[in-house]
Design a protein around this motif. Sequence first.
Motif, PDB file in Angstrom:
ATOM      1  N   ASN A   3      10.539  91.922  51.942  1.00  0.00           N
ATOM      2  CA  ASN A   3       9.649  90.918  51.360  1.00  0.00           C
ATOM      3  C   ASN A   3       9.681  91.046  49.855  1.00  0.00           C
ATOM      4  OD1 ASN A   3       8.789  89.770  53.769  1.00  0.00           O
ATOM      5  ND2 ASN A   3       7.444  91.488  54.128  1.00  0.00           N
ATOM      6  N   LYS A   4      10.529  90.271  49.235  1.00  0.00           N
ATOM      7  CA  LYS A   4      10.667  90.266  47.792  1.00  0.00           C
ATOM      8  C   LYS A   4      10.540  88.839  47.308  1.00  0.00           C
ATOM      9  CE  LYS A   4      11.949  91.309  43.597  1.00  0.00           C
ATOM     10  NZ  LYS A   4      10.956  90.772  42.719  1.00  0.00           N
ATOM     11  N   TRP A  27      12.151  84.538  51.289  1.00  0.00           N
ATOM     12  CA  TRP A  27      11.396  85.756  51.587  1.00  0.00           C
ATOM     13  C   TRP A  27      10.119  85.297  52.267  1.00  0.00           C
ATOM     14  CZ3 TRP A  27       6.493  85.854  49.680  1.00  0.00           C
ATOM     15  CH2 TRP A  27       6.205  84.882  48.719  1.00  0.00           C
TER      16      TRP A  27
END
Length: 64
Positions: A3-4, A27
């Motif tokens: 999760n970026k 993401w």
Amino acid sequence: MANKVWSIPFRFPGITHVRCMFTTRVWGHSTGRFWGANLSFGVGDEMDAVNRNRQEVLKEIGCP
């Protein structure tokens, strides 16, 4: 998938008090037809996923 937040910061020349950011949907915590970083509560996505996506954006821009 990690999760970026993928974001593109933008600043308006000569205006220092306005910040703008564009995000992508590659993401995020949303699944199914909302896959990725859905940030809207008004489309039927899970509230928890939208809240988590929004928290990721806030963290990226340095908000508590």
